[in-house]
Design a protein around this motif. Structure first.
Motif, PDB file in Angstrom:
ATOM      1  N   GLY A 235     103.936  42.271 112.500  1.00  0.00           N
ATOM      2  CA  GLY A 235     102.594  42.753 112.771  1.00  0.00           C
ATOM      3  C   GLY A 235     102.610  43.645 114.003  1.00  0.00           C
ATOM      4  O   GLY A 235     103.280  43.337 114.995  1.00  0.00           O
TER       5      GLY A 235
ATOM      6  N   SER B   7      92.127  46.061 108.072  1.00  0.00           N
ATOM      7  CA  SER B   7      92.928  44.831 108.147  1.00  0.00           C
ATOM      8  C   SER B   7      92.183  43.702 107.452  1.00  0.00           C
ATOM      9  O   SER B   7      90.959  43.732 107.309  1.00  0.00           O
ATOM     10  CB  SER B   7      93.218  44.470 109.600  1.00  0.00           C
ATOM     11  OG  SER B   7      92.011  44.338 110.329  1.00  0.00           O
TER      12      SER B   7
ATOM     13  N   SER C 283      88.055  43.834 113.026  1.00  0.00           N
ATOM     14  CA  SER C 283      88.973  43.177 113.953  1.00  0.00           C
ATOM     15  C   SER C 283      88.278  42.033 114.675  1.00  0.00           C
ATOM     16  O   SER C 283      88.861  40.956 114.876  1.00  0.00           O
ATOM     17  CB  SER C 283      89.521  44.192 114.956  1.00  0.00           C
ATOM     18  OG  SER C 283      90.574  43.645 115.704  1.00  0.00           O
TER      19      SER C 283
ATOM     20  N   GLU D  73      93.623  46.981 115.702  1.00  0.00           N
ATOM     21  CA  GLU D  73      93.760  46.156 114.494  1.00  0.00           C
ATOM     22  C   GLU D  73      95.242  46.017 114.195  1.00  0.00           C
ATOM     23  O   GLU D  73      96.021  46.956 114.406  1.00  0.00           O
ATOM     24  CB  GLU D  73      93.071  46.816 113.297  1.00  0.00           C
ATOM     25  CG  GLU D  73      91.576  46.766 113.310  1.00  0.00           C
ATOM     26  CD  GLU D  73      90.986  47.348 112.025  1.00  0.00           C
ATOM     27  OE1 GLU D  73      91.210  46.767 110.946  1.00  0.00           O
ATOM     28  OE2 GLU D  73      90.313  48.391 112.113  1.00  0.00           O
ATOM     29  N   PHE D  74      95.616  44.858 113.670  1.00  0.00           N
ATOM     30  CA  PHE D  74      97.015  44.606 113.347  1.00  0.00           C
ATOM     31  C   PHE D  74      97.260  44.785 111.848  1.00  0.00           C
ATOM     32  O   PHE D  74      96.474  44.319 111.023  1.00  0.00           O
ATOM     33  CB  PHE D  74      97.413  43.192 113.767  1.00  0.00           C
ATOM     34  CG  PHE D  74      97.695  43.070 115.236  1.00  0.00           C
ATOM     35  CD1 PHE D  74      98.988  43.110 115.725  1.00  0.00           C
ATOM     36  CD2 PHE D  74      96.648  42.938 116.146  1.00  0.00           C
ATOM     37  CE1 PHE D  74      99.249  43.008 117.078  1.00  0.00           C
ATOM     38  CE2 PHE D  74      96.892  42.843 117.503  1.00  0.00           C
ATOM     39  CZ  PHE D  74      98.202  42.876 117.974  1.00  0.00           C
TER      40      PHE D  74
ATOM     41  N   ASP E 221      97.748  32.426 118.702  1.00  0.00           N
ATOM     42  CA  ASP E 221      97.360  32.247 117.307  1.00  0.00           C
ATOM     43  C   ASP E 221      98.489  31.493 116.610  1.00  0.00           C
ATOM     44  O   ASP E 221      99.644  31.921 116.635  1.00  0.00           O
ATOM     45  CB  ASP E 221      97.156  33.621 116.662  1.00  0.00           C
ATOM     46  CG  ASP E 221      96.595  33.542 115.251  1.00  0.00           C
ATOM     47  OD1 ASP E 221      97.081  32.692 114.482  1.00  0.00           O
ATOM     48  OD2 ASP E 221      95.686  34.321 114.925  1.00  0.00           O
TER      49      ASP E 221
ATOM     50  N   HIS F  81      97.342  39.523 107.601  1.00  0.00           N
ATOM     51  CA  HIS F  81      97.703  38.775 108.813  1.00  0.00           C
ATOM     52  C   HIS F  81      98.599  37.581 108.494  1.00  0.00           C
ATOM     53  O   HIS F  81      99.420  37.187 109.321  1.00  0.00           O
ATOM     54  CB  HIS F  81      96.445  38.312 109.537  1.00  0.00           C
ATOM     55  CG  HIS F  81      95.810  39.395 110.347  1.00  0.00           C
ATOM     56  ND1 HIS F  81      95.227  39.181 111.562  1.00  0.00           N
ATOM     57  CD2 HIS F  81      95.686  40.730 110.114  1.00  0.00           C
ATOM     58  CE1 HIS F  81      94.754  40.330 112.045  1.00  0.00           C
ATOM     59  NE2 HIS F  81      95.022  41.276 111.169  1.00  0.00           N
ATOM     60  N   ARG F  82      98.434  36.997 107.325  1.00  0.00           N
ATOM     61  CA  ARG F  82      99.287  35.845 106.949  1.00  0.00           C
ATOM     62  C   ARG F  82     100.695  36.266 106.565  1.00  0.00           C
ATOM     63  O   ARG F  82     101.579  35.418 106.419  1.00  0.00           O
ATOM     64  CB  ARG F  82      98.637  35.071 105.809  1.00  0.00           C
ATOM     65  CG  ARG F  82      97.400  34.280 106.205  1.00  0.00           C
ATOM     66  CD  ARG F  82      97.012  33.315 105.103  1.00  0.00           C
ATOM     67  NE  ARG F  82      96.636  34.002 103.880  1.00  0.00           N
ATOM     68  CZ  ARG F  82      95.395  34.383 103.568  1.00  0.00           C
ATOM     69  NH1 ARG F  82      94.402  34.157 104.423  1.00  0.00           N
ATOM     70  NH2 ARG F  82      95.135  34.995 102.431  1.00  0.00           N
TER      71      ARG F  82
ATOM     72  N   HIS G 177      99.541  31.303 113.706  1.00  0.00           N
ATOM     73  CA  HIS G 177     100.308  32.046 112.701  1.00  0.00           C
ATOM     74  C   HIS G 177     101.375  32.922 113.348  1.00  0.00           C
ATOM     75  O   HIS G 177     102.305  33.363 112.676  1.00  0.00           O
ATOM     76  CB  HIS G 177      99.381  32.919 111.861  1.00  0.00           C
ATOM     77  CG  HIS G 177      98.428  32.155 111.004  1.00  0.00           C
ATOM     78  ND1 HIS G 177      98.852  31.335 109.965  1.00  0.00           N
ATOM     79  CD2 HIS G 177      97.082  32.055 111.029  1.00  0.00           C
ATOM     80  CE1 HIS G 177      97.795  30.792 109.390  1.00  0.00           C
ATOM     81  NE2 HIS G 177      96.722  31.200 110.016  1.00  0.00           N
ATOM     82  N   HIS G 178     101.241  33.197 114.639  1.00  0.00           N
ATOM     83  CA  HIS G 178     102.194  34.042 115.338  1.00  0.00           C
ATOM     84  C   HIS G 178     103.240  33.161 116.018  1.00  0.00           C
ATOM     85  O   HIS G 178     103.000  32.603 117.073  1.00  0.00           O
ATOM     86  CB  HIS G 178     101.482  34.903 116.381  1.00  0.00           C
ATOM     87  CG  HIS G 178     100.503  35.865 115.800  1.00  0.00           C
ATOM     88  ND1 HIS G 178      99.584  36.554 116.562  1.00  0.00           N
ATOM     89  CD2 HIS G 178     100.295  36.260 114.511  1.00  0.00           C
ATOM     90  CE1 HIS G 178      98.860  37.323 115.779  1.00  0.00           C
ATOM     91  NE2 HIS G 178      99.268  37.155 114.526  1.00  0.00           N
TER      92      HIS G 178
ATOM     93  N   LEU H 188      88.048  38.997 112.320  1.00  0.00           N
ATOM     94  CA  LEU H 188      89.292  38.247 112.173  1.00  0.00           C
ATOM     95  C   LEU H 188      89.546  37.361 113.394  1.00  0.00           C
ATOM     96  O   LEU H 188      89.968  36.209 113.258  1.00  0.00           O
ATOM     97  CB  LEU H 188      90.455  39.215 111.955  1.00  0.00           C
ATOM     98  CG  LEU H 188      90.455  39.960 110.606  1.00  0.00           C
ATOM     99  CD1 LEU H 188      91.488  41.069 110.612  1.00  0.00           C
ATOM    100  CD2 LEU H 188      90.699  38.997 109.452  1.00  0.00           C
TER     101      LEU H 188
ATOM    102  N   VAL I 145     105.096  39.471 116.019  1.00  0.00           N
ATOM    103  CA  VAL I 145     104.228  40.582 116.399  1.00  0.00           C
ATOM    104  C   VAL I 145     104.903  41.409 117.493  1.00  0.00           C
ATOM    105  O   VAL I 145     105.490  40.852 118.428  1.00  0.00           O
ATOM    106  CB  VAL I 145     102.867  40.052 116.914  1.00  0.00           C
ATOM    107  CG1 VAL I 145     102.069  41.141 117.602  1.00  0.00           C
ATOM    108  CG2 VAL I 145     102.067  39.452 115.761  1.00  0.00           C
TER     109      VAL I 145
END
Length: 565
Positions: free
Chosen positions: A275, A332, A13, A295-296, A370, A337-338, A372-373, A16, A343
């Motif tokens: 997530g 993870s 974690s 961890e996601f 982030d 994550h992608r 990506h979120h 990442l 989330v």
């Protein structure tokens, strides 16, 4: 003679998060800042001494991060890297302004990963600010530190004769994860998630928007459910068909259900993943250890318009129990994550009153997430006031400014529908009217009047958004995706000044997007001029010279072949 520093590898974690920070070193999106408002007298000297003891007892707080031989590594400093700052400010507003500005400062990870201050407003009002980089903490870890600070303060002020319990070292968890990653069980877990990564659906386009490379700028929009609505929800979750193993698990399942329904309605997608974190604290010692444990992983669900929220709840509950079987420490990875852009962070940590004084906590947002979120939903009741708090962290590129305050209200419609009648099918629950959605999502100058009815007689978005509308080869669009694409294009054309009485040239080969382009041009109020792809460039240039369209929509390949008119 000085001893050489001892370096250790990062947990999965941590790795990442460290990678995400390295991609944008100046962005504060991994800053976790809390501000506690304490009403009553605080002994500032004892508080400062307690904080020194706290830092000295926590290896997580004394951890810094460096690159060694091309790889990130962590080491624990022998002494506290920074003291508790003491300030005096005139009022609560000045404190909050100071704290918001301070929590947006990036950390130097090789020097210190926390920042803390005790702020005096008056003898009877104090604030404690604690900001940590996510590399050394999670929400549960913040609660552990808060309680440990309180224990030390109470002993130093003679409020308690009990010796504070020593904080277990985070290094124990790091070694635990390393051992697990070498086990046969981990190999099976890793195989499961690698398989999942290959089959997970792409993230949905929320409100029809999905920028290719979103930046991290974001804003937080909060919703207090209030004690009455929160109590109604907790009472409802005691019913046999909704009761799960614990009240927290029932609440998590509820908000996961509502988030899936929200994504299905605003993203026009049935197959979805979000997530969500696992806490990775299986032992009493780990529960009392500050540090980054969570961890996601992606949680997947199918959302069908004919299903009810109650049926979706059952589906999500089953999916989550299966999810927990495989969400193990260190498993993870970036591919997982992608796979999600939304989330859900359900937090059951809490903060007790500081030394018996009335205390209110505020989780400060650093103005960055982030990238990506696109949407992060945090759910908590930190102060155990009986009123559930929702925080929506919204990416600024995905959610236009005018839309952001509406998002919590759209989510609230689903929650109220769940409270009132969870047997209603999803398709019957109105989230928002489509015209409002378009105006909030694609703000443009006022468009010319257009017919209310669709030229192609599309069904209503709310009822048919997930049904197939177009198919070209192995690609497919739903009615919702067609509606979103055409409306976005119409808004873009209007922003360029294209409207009624004008012509838009369309120079495309047969493809999935072609009907959406034609429909979008029509919705802008303009007329479309087909320019067949099989015509010689010279002839097309003549047509363009005669028609003089206000805009031309063409693929890069075909546009490059056109001769200047």
């Amino acid at each position: 003679m000085s001893t050489a520093p001892s370096y250790a590898p990062l947990t999965q974690s941590q790795l990442l998060i460290w990678t995400g920070q390295e991609l944008d070193p100046e962005a504060p999106h991994y800053n976790m800042a809390l501000l506690w408002d304490i009403r009553g007298k605080v002994d500032a000297g004892a508080f400062s001494r307690a904080f020194r003891e706290l830092v000295q007892s926590s290896d997580a707080l004394r951890t810094v991060f460096e690159v060694r031989e091309g790889l990130p590594a962590q080491r624990v400093l022998p002494e506290a890297p920074a003291p508790l700052e003491r300030l005096e400010l005139p009022d609560a507003g000045a404190v909050r302004s100071w704290a918001l500005e301070r929590c947006r400062q990036p950390f130097r990870l090789d020097l210190c990963c926390y920042d803390s201050a005790l702020i005096r407003v008056s003898d009877q009002r104090w604030f404690w600010f604690l900001n940590q980089h996510h590399l050394i903490t999670d929400a549960w870890g913040v609660a552990v530190l808060y309680h440990a600070q309180l224990e030390r303060y109470r002993r130093l002020t003679c409020r308690s004769t009990n010796e504070p319990k020593p904080l277990p070292p985070f290094a124990d968890y790091r070694r635990y994860e390393q051992r697990f990653r070498q086990s046969p069980t981990f190999a099976q877990t890793q195989s499961h998630w690698n398989s999942q990564a290959e089959s997970l659906p792409p993230p949905p386009k929320l409100y029809g928007r999905s920028p290719r490379h979103a930046r991290p700028a974001a804003s937080r929009h909060s919703l207090d459910l209030g004690p009455d609505r929160s109590a109604r929800l907790r009472t409802l979750l005691a019913e046999p068909d909704l009761h799960t193993l614990t009240p927290d698990l029932s609440l998590f399942t509820t908000f996961a259900t509502l988030l899936f329904a929200f994504l299905a309605k605003t993203g026009a997608r049935e197959d979805l993943s979000i997530g969500t974190p696992v806490h990775n604290r299986p032992t009493p010692a780990f529960k009392n250890t500050p540090g980054l444990f969570v961890e996601f992983f992606p949680l997947r669900a199918q959302v069908r318009a004919e299903d009810s929220l109650g049926a979706l709840y059952q589906h999500v509950r089953s999916a989550y129990l299966e999810f927990l079987r495989h969400a193990r420490p260190g498993a993870s990875n970036p591919a997982l994550h992608r796979s999600f852009n939304a989330v859900l962070n359900y937090i059951h940590a809490a903060f007790e009153p500081f030394d018996g004084l009335p205390t209110r906590s505020e989780w400060l947002h650093p103005g960055s997430v982030d990238p990506h979120h696109h949407l992060r939903l945090h759910v908590h009741d930190f102060d155990r006031q009986g009123s559930i708090q929702l925080h929506f962290d919204l990416n600024a590129e995905v959610f236009p400014e005018a839309l952001r305050p509406e998002v919590p209200l759209h989510f609230l419609r689903l929650l109220d529908a769940f409270l009132e009648d969870r047997s209603r099918p999803l398709r019957s629950i109105g989230l928002l009217d489509f015209e409002t959605w378009a105006e909030k999502t694609f703000p443009t100058p006022p468009p010319p009047p257009a017919p209310e009815k669709s030229l192609f007689q599309l069904p209503e978005f709310e009822g048919w958004a997930q049904d197939p509308a177009l198919r070209c080869g192995d690609r497919q669009w739903t009615y919702g995706e067609l509606e979103a694409f055409s409306r976005a294009l119409a808004a873009r054309l209007r922003a360029l000044g294209v409207g009624a009485g004008q012509v838009v040239g369309v120079h495309l080969r047969r493809c999935l997007e072609l009907p959406g382009v034609l429909y979008g041009v029509w919705r802008s109020g303009a007329a479309f001029l087909p320019l067949p792809a099989d015509q010689p460039p010279g002839r097309l240039s003549t047509i363009l010279q005669d028609a003089r369209p206000a805009a031309l929509i063409a693929s890069a390949e075909l546009a490059a072949a056109l001769e200047p008119p």
